[in-house]
Design an enzyme around this catalytic site. Structure first.
Site, short mmCIF file in Angstrom:
data_model
loop_
_atom_site.label_atom_id
_atom_site.label_comp_id
_atom_site.label_asym_id
_atom_site.label_seq_id
_atom_site.Cartn_x
_atom_site.Cartn_y
_atom_site.Cartn_z
N TRP A 150 7.49 8.54 -8.11
CA TRP A 150 7.26 8.05 -8.20
C TRP A 150 6.98 6.82 -9.13
O TRP A 150 6.31 5.74 -9.47
CB TRP A 150 5.25 8.21 -8.17
N ASN A 159 -1.57 -4.63 4.00
CA ASN A 159 -1.92 -4.13 5.21
C ASN A 159 -2.81 -5.12 5.78
O ASN A 159 -3.69 -5.73 4.55
CB ASN A 159 -2.17 -2.96 4.93
N ASP A 162 -0.77 1.53 7.90
CA ASP A 162 -0.52 1.02 6.63
C ASP A 162 0.09 0.64 6.14
O ASP A 162 0.06 1.57 4.70
CB ASP A 162 -2.20 2.01 6.19
#
Lengths: 588, 283
Positions: free
Chosen positions: A494, A282, A324
């Protein structure tokens, strides 16, 4: 050159090849190091895994099929290696295997080497971290590169460290940047032609400017340096090598100086085109109102010539990012077979919820469709311009009338998929995406505080989107842009994914299970509880005629630190730090 | 995270690598028993706190010493780096400690006294305000006819990156001043550029602008300015104490009151060449 690298698949063959290897290398006990060719051929050779992503195309696919839909029921642990100590958090790495040794990086900038057959530790390296480092998203590390006799990895204090693979002794060390400016390295470096090791930085949160650097892998000498933000000078062999972009083309005033755009995650490489693909983070600061313009090359996919360090093309996923939505998910390289043609393509499952397919020779957008169920920030991607069709849910002007107004946006800033790598199977033609469904409230706070002083900040809080699940392993067809199957998971996913010719897909869950699924149907065929959450990436290789699987276990990373309401939902998960290896139990 | 006298560094490092618990925020009786108040201040942050010749110095350091003296104990400083937000700093340095180790301080200085910040950080008490920080502009003495920021449109205006000043210059007045802004790593680098004539003006917190100009202050015009669009014109600075250490918190509040009453705080600011502005939320 001799090297201990053979293509036998039979049980006997491997043993014989090992002997030949030793004889060929001069009958010494010292095995030959990892060659450039080994790295480039990594996907095709099953006896080792010498690179992050299991090959330069980072498909995380293996041709091994001893473990298949039937035999996977007999998959049992062979050994486990504890990392020890109190540093039990965030094991996001992918292990590497070569010449009977397994190497894995661990949180807090550590590396472990073990006997790949027994799990017995050979050595460990504990990087001495300076005081006052402030990594953004836990103390994680994603992996190393093997080259020659070296294990090369990046540290939380922004050093690139090369260790002797037999002893763990430091062979060279290179400071890539100033950790005091908030720069760290968390990605796994990778090797390209010409013996160069490629690495990118992390640290946009502190206004550090992103860069990609190429070092001589044997000596650690810097070859080239390419900033990812327009206006900054690049360097090749110590000489100026042209600005990145054009100053003030897409950044107003002086704001490019703190541009962000760190390429903090995995890169990929096409040896034929000699292009490295890096994906950038970002822009800084977060609040988009402060930096009108597209803000190149933040939230972009960059193709950079591996020899010259010049940008060949770019594709920006979110111009003037306000959410973001780093574009740092890896670009997986694959052959897209469509309408009788084969296109050299690249695919990315972006944080912003869209699955992008690009022509990797020129960056042309081929398709972009959602791979998550809830996307609110854009209704689609304009195929003519390649730009998102925004729905108008940008947070308001911090000095305007809607000061402090909250907007809901999905996916959340942790992304429909974050850093954790997907897999691609050339057998099924499907991508296997570790996706998560979540959204966020964003508001422009009239006042936030940093270093004891007010500033115009933005607040974010993550929320689940559905009641019954957040994570979802999804099989995605890049030809039809359809989800073929999905397997839901309570916690966000994850960890990385692995696909095999055995018709299987492996991935781990924060709840601690390593799971195997049928690659075609998604049916769950096997699972094993490793005692802590899995946020690392599994690998597979062949050893003594047997197929092995290894995966790190150890919960941590950005979700418990940043996850808002979601962090509360995963609070009960235990931290850890160990490496697990599995193989088939003998048939009775 | 630690930068203090040698024995402390050694102890902290030892603890970090052996897993033995480090110093953690203590309540009043434990602080008195220890004989030392462990104080967190920001590092490389002139004129408030910095390490000069191996010794912590600056306004906040002086305030911390005075505070410790009032409590009847010695003062030890940890010069910490700023994380992404004040809430991170409070977590890292006061109530929980950073996950890399190093323990926590008994108190942290330079913490904005704001009910919203306090609400987000209930693990700490933010009290004992000692100063009000406001945004100021220092400009070349030749720039006499300046009534508002807009009159500086033709000038280069220096500001520290990712701060209120740079935010404001980037956003305010429809972005009119965006092209005038020159970003620096710190206020001291910006005021250095002002000294060298490289910029016409510098915008930043008054204390930092004055403090880094030091004795050169007189050669420039330094004024606080109204900032149209902003609904606040400054913030009070106080002390954070871990919420459970209520006796220490009360003692710190009492001690600060006494230091104000005795004129000690005002004198500290005078000594450092910074205009003292009383906090608006005096307790």
């Amino acid at each position: 050159m001799s090297k201990n690298k053979c293509r036998f698949r039979s049980v006997g063959g491997v043993a014989v090849s090992a002997v030949i290897g030793i004889l060929a290398s001069g009958a010494t006990a010292q095995a030959a190091g990892v060659m450039e060719k080994d790295v480039l051929d990594d996907q095709a050779t099953v006896q080792d895994v010498v690179s992050y992503g299991m090959g330069p195309h980072v498909q995380r696919y293996s041709t091994l099929k001893q473990i298949d839909r039937e035999s996977v029921k007999r998959l049992v642990p062979a050994w486990t290696l504890s990392y020890g100590g109190e540093k039990q958090r965030g094991q996001e790495a992918q292990p590497l295997v070569h010449d009977g040794k397994i190497f894995v990086t661990a949180s807090y900038s550590r590396v472990f080497a073990a006997d790949a057959r027994t799990g017995a530790e050979l050595w460990e390296y504990n990087h001495r971290l300076p005081e006052g480092i402030l990594p953004c998203c836990d103390v994680i590390n994603r992996g190393a590169a093997l080259y020659d006799n070296l294990v090369i990895f990046g540290t939380l204090d922004a050093q690139l460290v090369a260790l002797n693979r037999d002893t763990g002794k430091v062979m060279w060390k290179q400071k890539t940047d100033d950790y005091k400016a908030g720069v760290s390295i968390t990605m796994a470096p990778f090797i390209v032609k010409g013996g160069k090791v490629m690495v990118g930085n992390a640290g946009s949160e502190f206004g550090a400017v992103g860069w990609v650097k190429a070092y001589d892998a044997k000596t650690g000498k810097l070859t080239w340096h390419r900033p990812t933000i327009e206006g900054h000078m690049g360097y090749l062999n110590g000489k100026e090598n042209g600005l990145t972009g054009k100053t003030n083309a897409t950044w107003p005033g002086d704001l490019w100086k703190t541009g962000g755009g760190a390429p903090w995650n995995q890169g990929s490489y096409d040896p034929e085109l000699n292009l490295v693909y890096f994906t950038t983070g970002n822009p800084a600061p977060w609040n988009a109102f402060k930096r009108p313009g597209d803000n190149l090359y933040t939230t972009s996919i960059l193709a950079i010539n591996a020899d010259t360090g010049k940008i060949a093309w770019h594709y920006q996923t979110v111009p003037n990012d306000a959410w973001d939505y780093d574009a740092v998910a890896e670009l997986v390289l694959f052959d897209l077979k469509k309408n009788g043609k084969v296109i050299k393509a690249g695919a990315q499952a972006n944080k912003n919820g869209f699955f992008y397919v690009l022509d990797r020779t020129n960056g042309k957008l081929l398709s972009a469709e959602p791979f998550v169920r809830k996307v609110t920030w854009a209704s689609g991607i304009d195929m003519k311009t390649g730009r998102p069709i925004e729905t108008g849910n940008r947070p308001g002007d911090p000095l305007g009338e809607k000061q402090g107004k909250t907007v809901f946006s999905a996916p959340s800033f942790l992304g429909g998929k974050n850093w954790n790598p997907m897999a691609y199977s050339p057998d099924t033609g499907l991508f296997y995406i570790p996706a998560t469904e979540w959204g966020m409230d964003i508001w422009n706070e009239p006042i936030s505080y940093k270093k004891g002083a007010a500033y115009l900040g933005a607040g974010f809080t993550i929320k689940p989107v559905f009641d019954d699940y957040m994570g979802a392993l999804r099989a995605f067809d890049p030809k039809t842009n359809k989800i073929v199957w999905e397997q839901k998971n309570t916690a966000p996913l994850w960890g990385g994914v692995l696909a095999t010719a055995g018709g299987l897909v492996f991935t781990g869950t924060p709840e601690g299970y390593l799971k195997a699924f049928d690659a075609k149907t998604g049916e769950e065929l096997w699972k094993y509880q490793t005692g802590s959450g899995i946020v690392g990436s599994p690998i597979t290789w062949e050893q003594d005629g047997e197929q092995w699987i290894a995966v790190p276990s150890g919960w941590g990373g950005a979700v418990p630190l940043w996850g808002g309401e979601v962090a509360k939902a995963v609070k009960h998960l235990n931290q850890g730090g160990s490496l697990w290896a599995f193989k088939l139990a003998p048939t009775k | 995270m630690w930068q203090s006298s040698t024995p402390v560094i050694v102890y902290a490092l030892f603890a970090l690598f052996t897993g033995i618990p480090t110093v953690t925020a203590a309540n009043l009786d434990a602080v008195k028993a220890r004989g030392v108040l462990d104080i967190a201040v920001y590092g490389e942050f002139p004129p408030y706190s910095e390490n000069k010749n191996g010794k912590p110095q600056g306004l906040d350091v002086a305030v911390g010493r005075a505070l410790a003296e009032k409590l009847g104990v010695g003062a030890k400083f940890r010069l910490v780096r700023a994380d992404e937000s004040m809430s991170d700093d409070l977590r890292n340095n006061v109530w929980k400690g950073h996950y890399l180790g190093g323990g926590t301080a008994d108190v942290m200085l330079h913490v904005p006294v704001d009910p919203l910040l306090a609400k987000d950080n209930e693990q700490v008490k933010i009290l004992a305000p000692y100063h009000r920080e406001t945004i100021a502009v220092a400009r070349q003495a030749a720039l006499t006819d300046v009534k508002s920021l807009v009159d500086l449109e033709e000038e280069k205006i220096g500001a520290e990156k990712l701060t209120l000043a740079s935010d404001y210059l980037a956003v305010a007045l429809g972005g009119r001043l965006r092209g005038s802004m020159v970003l620096f790593k710190s206020v001291s680098e910006a005021t250095e550029a002002l000294r060298a004539g490289a910029v016409g003006a510098v915008m930043g917190p008054l204390g930092e602008v004055e403090g880094t100009l030091g004795s050169d202050k007189a050669a420039f015009i330094v004024e606080t300015m109204r900032l149209p669009g902003l609904r606040f014109n400054g913030w009070d600075l106080g002390v954070a104490v871990k919420s459970s250490n209520t006796e220490l918190a009360d003692a710190v509040a009492r001690a600060m009151k006494a230091l104000h009453a005795e004129g000690v705080i005002r004198r500290i600011f005078q000594d450092h060449g910074v205009t003292y502005q009383p906090p608006t939320r005096m307790e």
